[in-house]
Design a protein around this motif. Structure first.
Motif, short mmCIF file in Angstrom:
data_model
loop_
_atom_site.label_atom_id
_atom_site.label_comp_id
_atom_site.label_asym_id
_atom_site.label_seq_id
_atom_site.Cartn_x
_atom_site.Cartn_y
_atom_site.Cartn_z
N ASP A 320 0.87 -1.17 0.00
CA ASP A 320 0.00 0.00 0.00
C ASP A 320 0.91 1.22 0.00
O ASP A 320 1.38 1.66 1.05
N VAL A 321 1.21 1.72 -1.19
CA VAL A 321 2.14 2.84 -1.33
C VAL A 321 1.56 3.86 -2.31
O VAL A 321 0.76 3.53 -3.18
N VAL A 322 2.01 5.10 -2.15
CA VAL A 322 1.65 6.17 -3.07
C VAL A 322 2.90 6.54 -3.87
O VAL A 322 3.93 6.91 -3.28
N TRP A 337 -0.24 8.28 -7.45
CA TRP A 337 -1.05 7.08 -7.65
C TRP A 337 -0.91 6.19 -6.42
O TRP A 337 0.20 5.85 -6.01
N ARG A 338 -2.05 5.81 -5.83
CA ARG A 338 -2.02 4.88 -4.70
C ARG A 338 -2.22 3.45 -5.23
O ARG A 338 -3.23 3.14 -5.86
N ARG A 352 -4.62 12.26 -3.70
CA ARG A 352 -3.99 13.48 -3.20
C ARG A 352 -3.19 13.22 -1.93
O ARG A 352 -2.64 14.14 -1.33
N ASP A 353 -3.12 11.95 -1.52
CA ASP A 353 -2.37 11.61 -0.32
C ASP A 353 -0.88 11.87 -0.52
O ASP A 353 -0.39 11.94 -1.66
N ALA A 354 -0.17 12.00 0.58
CA ALA A 354 1.27 12.24 0.51
C ALA A 354 1.97 11.08 -0.18
O ALA A 354 1.61 9.91 0.00
N LEU A 386 10.21 8.85 0.09
CA LEU A 386 9.62 10.08 0.61
C LEU A 386 8.85 9.85 1.91
O LEU A 386 8.54 10.82 2.62
N ARG A 387 8.50 8.61 2.23
CA ARG A 387 7.70 8.33 3.42
C ARG A 387 8.48 8.68 4.68
O ARG A 387 9.64 8.28 4.84
#
Length: 412
Positions: A320-322, A337-338, A352-354, A386-387
């Protein structure tokens, strides 16, 4: 200079194909033109014309390609790309790539794929190297095989007319397609490609031969090959076995076929090209150093629709990554994109999530078939974590991996 980019008309095919041959300095052999005329999807061909002369070409094949998880996903096979030397550095290739990818998107194909005569060309259009292929030159006098149990139960039959067993071989090939990412479902007519054997291109080798492997009357494998005879100054035989292709359904069939190739009379060398990186023979040989293995680039993959492409495959571990995706050539992919998925399926949608990871569409293409770890691309500075607190790279890299190496068995 005035040029016109437009769709190929069927009556123009010969002139269009001739430009391709001239550009690549290819000497045409008997049978090739008729086969490629039949295989060409004229309605997906493009040409740039200077007056009545074609000066640039590009085509697409409507393939379905296996992706991790076994699904067959519509994939546009980019082919027959050429620009005449008189018309280079004028933006013609870029214009063809632009038109092609727009057409692929409109056709609803989430992926475009190609093999490259010059690999450095296609990265700027978003294609990433997703599979590699192995070659080897094996010293048969110094390498022995330890074949799997059951190889002695396999019955081998040799034919000097590979076309006579082609239908059965194609059926076996079709059974194997869903088992390895990167393999292409062969449409009608493509079964002729592995049999193409023009005498002008044999370079002294024999006509193509085929050995089939059977268990209890059922075909379980086959190998197509030729033999190039040679003798040294002391009349010692030094023939080279040239393997064209080999497919088998289980270890015993693999072992029987490889043992056959290793034991042909008068041969001192076995030459392999375009084999998967995890080919079974690597773990049967007594001395890998005497096999001189090497790898080359294979299939380049480009997501044309990032969401549809990532949702079409499954993942080796929950993910589960963006992704923050950059795609300068197909800007509809640019954005976040998630991806959420596991071994049962996946979904991928704009968000629009980080962002957790940043990369370009080229890196997504390289990692897509599971043979290139995202962690390796990160080591080259191509993927950025980036997380907050990290962990996204490890999660995504683990999930994207395939349990077998991706492989394209034949070009197009």
């Amino acid at each position: 200079m005035t040029t016109e980019l437009r769709a190929l008309r069927p009556v123009e095919w010969d002139a269009w194909y001739d430009n391709l041959l001239r550009t690549f300095s290819v000497v045409e052999a008997a049978g090739e033109r008729d086969l490629y005329r039949e295989l060409t999807e004229t309605d997906r061909g493009l040409g740039v014309w200077d007056g009545d002369q074609p000066v640039a070409t590009a085509g697409l094949f409507s393939f379905r390609m296996t992706v991790p998880g076994g699904a067959l996903v519509p994939s546009a096979g980019v082919t027959m790309v050429s620009v005449a030397p008189t018309h280079r550095r004028r933006g013609l290739l870029r214009a063809l790539m632009r038109r092609q990818l727009d057409d692929v998107r409109e056709n609803g194909e989430p992926l475009a794929v190609l093999t490259a005569s010059e690999p450095e060309i296609y990265g700027r259009f978003g294609y990433g190297l997703a599979s590699r292929e192995m070659g080897a030159t094996i010293d048969l006098g110094r390498v022995s095989l330890d074949v799997p149990e059951g190889a002695d139960d396999i019955r081998l039959r040799l034919t000097h007319d590979p076309a006579s067993v082609s239908e059965a071989c194609e059926e076996l090939y079709g059974r194997l397609v869903p088992l390895r990412p990167g393999m292409l479902e062969r449409r009608p007519g493509w079964e002729r490609l592995p049999l193409l054997d023009p005498e002008a291109k044999r370079e002294g080798a024999s006509p193509l031969r085929c050995v089939t492997a059977e268990r209890n009357g059922e075909l379980v494998g086959y190998a197509r090959y030729a033999v190039k005879p040679a003798w040294d100054d002391h009349e010692v035989p030094r023939a080279t076995v040239l393997l064209r292709d080999l497919e088998a359904v289980d270890p015993a069939a693999h072992g029987a076929l490889w043992r056959y190739l290793f034991s042909l009379d008068l041969a001192s060398t076995l030459r392999l090209t375009a084999r998967p990186l995890d080919d079974p023979w690597l773990h049967m040989v007594s001395n890998p150093r005497r096999c001189a293995p090497y790898w080359n680039d294979g299939l380049f993959v480009r997501p044309v629709d990032v969401g549809a492409a990532l949702a079409a495959r499954t993942y080796a571990a929950p993910v589960d990554v963006v992704f923050e995706v950059e795609d300068a050539f197909c800007p509809w992919n640019t954005g976040r994109w998630r991806l959420s998925g596991d071994a049962k399926g996946a979904q991928c949608a704009p968000t629009r999530d980080a962002a957790d990871l940043a990369l370009t569409v080229r890196e997504l293409g390289a990692a897509y078939l599971g043979g290139v770890p995202l962690s390796a691309l990160a080591g080259a500075g191509r993927v950025r974590e980036l997380r907050t607190g990290g962990g996204a790279l490890r999660e995504a890299s683990t999930a994207f991996r395939s349990d077998v190496e991706p492989w394209l068995p034949h070009g197009f």
